[in-house]
Design a protein around this motif. Structure first.
Motif, short mmCIF file in Angstrom:
data_model
loop_
_atom_site.label_atom_id
_atom_site.label_comp_id
_atom_site.label_asym_id
_atom_site.label_seq_id
_atom_site.Cartn_x
_atom_site.Cartn_y
_atom_site.Cartn_z
N ALA A 35 26.03 31.87 39.93
CA ALA A 35 26.63 33.11 40.45
C ALA A 35 26.93 32.98 41.92
N LYS A 36 27.92 32.19 42.25
CA LYS A 36 28.35 32.02 43.63
C LYS A 36 29.80 31.58 43.63
N LYS A 37 30.43 31.52 44.80
CA LYS A 37 31.85 31.15 44.90
C LYS A 37 32.68 31.94 43.89
N TRP A 38 32.71 33.23 44.09
CA TRP A 38 33.30 34.12 43.09
C TRP A 38 34.78 33.88 42.85
N LYS A 39 35.48 33.52 43.91
CA LYS A 39 36.91 33.27 43.74
C LYS A 39 37.13 32.08 42.81
N ALA A 40 36.35 31.02 43.07
CA ALA A 40 36.45 29.83 42.23
C ALA A 40 36.02 30.14 40.80
N LEU A 41 34.96 30.93 40.70
CA LEU A 41 34.47 31.32 39.36
C LEU A 41 35.54 32.07 38.58
N ALA A 42 36.20 32.98 39.29
CA ALA A 42 37.23 33.78 38.63
C ALA A 42 38.33 32.88 38.08
N LEU A 43 38.65 31.84 38.84
CA LEU A 43 39.68 30.90 38.38
C LEU A 43 39.18 30.06 37.21
N LYS A 44 37.94 29.54 37.39
CA LYS A 44 37.39 28.66 36.35
C LYS A 44 37.21 29.38 35.02
N SER A 45 36.84 30.66 35.11
CA SER A 45 36.57 31.41 33.88
C SER A 45 37.83 31.68 33.09
N GLY A 46 38.97 31.55 33.77
CA GLY A 46 40.23 31.82 33.08
C GLY A 46 40.54 33.30 32.98
N LEU A 47 39.71 34.10 33.66
CA LEU A 47 39.95 35.54 33.66
C LEU A 47 40.99 35.84 34.73
N ASN A 48 41.89 36.70 34.42
CA ASN A 48 42.89 37.08 35.41
C ASN A 48 42.34 38.20 36.28
N ARG A 49 41.16 37.94 36.86
CA ARG A 49 40.48 38.93 37.69
C ARG A 49 40.22 38.33 39.06
N CYS A 50 40.11 39.17 40.08
CA CYS A 50 39.78 38.66 41.39
C CYS A 50 38.27 38.40 41.47
N GLY A 51 37.90 37.60 42.44
CA GLY A 51 36.49 37.24 42.59
C GLY A 51 35.60 38.45 42.78
N LYS A 52 36.08 39.38 43.54
CA LYS A 52 35.30 40.59 43.81
C LYS A 52 34.98 41.34 42.53
N SER A 53 35.98 41.44 41.68
CA SER A 53 35.82 42.17 40.44
C SER A 53 34.77 41.48 39.56
N CYS A 54 34.83 40.14 39.53
CA CYS A 54 33.86 39.37 38.74
C CYS A 54 32.46 39.58 39.29
N ARG A 55 32.34 39.52 40.60
CA ARG A 55 31.03 39.68 41.24
C ARG A 55 30.42 41.03 40.89
N LEU A 56 31.24 42.06 41.01
CA LEU A 56 30.78 43.43 40.74
C LEU A 56 30.33 43.56 39.29
N ARG A 57 31.13 43.01 38.40
CA ARG A 57 30.80 43.10 36.97
C ARG A 57 29.47 42.40 36.69
N TRP A 58 29.29 41.24 37.28
CA TRP A 58 28.06 40.48 37.06
C TRP A 58 26.87 41.24 37.63
N LEU A 59 26.98 41.63 38.88
CA LEU A 59 25.85 42.26 39.56
C LEU A 59 25.45 43.58 38.90
N ASN A 60 26.43 44.34 38.46
CA ASN A 60 26.13 45.68 37.97
C ASN A 60 25.86 45.76 36.47
#
Length: 194
Positions: free
Chosen positions: A35-60
């Motif tokens: 759970a780090k480098k959210w921008k890269a994670l967002a790309l790697k996951s193949g989700l068309n989401r921004c890193g911030k959105s992924c981080r928020l979803r994970w954390l919450n």
DNA sequence: AACAGCCACAACCGCCTTAGT
DNA sequence: GACTAAGGCGGTTGTGGCTGT
């Protein structure tokens, strides 16, 4: 700094509610890459989401050990007192409530407690027993925290320890007993050396 | 049953801070 | 030290569900 477009929903990003499929992809990706480098994670996951959105979803929502809903009276009381102490520092408040997120506490405050507090302020004479207890506890807290002349908060206990979540005392409300015991009023001579 | 108003909560936005170069 | 990108936080909004009429 130049204005930056760091919000979601622009450049054709997905917005709105997360689907279970998106959750699954994100969780899988975080399991693999951490759970780090959210921008890269967002790309790697193949989700068309921004890193911030992924981080928020994970954390919450996706993070393990998250408690959802059913905020107990004990937790509510704690939120009230911590809010009085810290103000809208939701992340700090959430840090003292194991399994709760800042977003959840913020929402709970805005939809439940904010009204309660306003009602209390309008009708201070109609205090319930529980409210009186709460007020006594607040009095204890207020002895520990004072606002200095410049408006900054002087804290008479060890802030680092207060917000140190690594100790085992953060499980449950053990830490609370240490700091907020009803009859425990810190000795100024003792606390000033902290 | 249909509609309006309210409420709760998930998610986004924008600003500030921190880390890296 | 200056600059940039990313992370973190608090405020706010959008929307779905619930309740009352």
């Amino acid at each position: 700094m130049a204005p930056r477009n760091d919000g979601a929903g622009k450049r054709g990003m997905n917005r709105g509610a997360w689907t279970s499929e998106e959750d699954r992809k994100l969780a899988q990706c975080i399991q693999t890459h951490g759970a780090k480098k959210w921008k890269a994670l967002a790309l790697k996951s193949g989700l068309n989401r921004c890193g911030k959105s992924c981080r928020l979803r994970w954390l919450n929502y996706l993070r393990p050990n998250i408690k959802r809903g059913n905020i107990s009276d004990e937790e509510e009381d704690l939120i009230l007192r911590l809010h009085k102490l810290l103000g809208n520092r939701w992340s700090l408040i959430a840090g003292r409530l194991p399994g709760r997120t800042d977003n959840e506490i913020k929402n709970y405050w805005n939809s439940h407690l904010c009204k309660k507090v306003n009602q209390k302020e309008e009708k201070p004479e109609s205090s319930t027993t529980q409210e009186i207890i709460g007020q006594n506890e607040n009095a204890t807290l207020e002895k520990e925290v004072a606002v200095n002349e410049s408006g900054n908060i002087d804290v008479n206990f060890d802030v680092d320890e207060f917000f140190n979540f690594s100790s085992e005392e953060t499980n449950g409300f053990d830490w609370l007993n240490k700091y907020l015991e009803l009859d425990h009023i810190p000795d100024p001579e003792t606390t000033k050396n902290l």
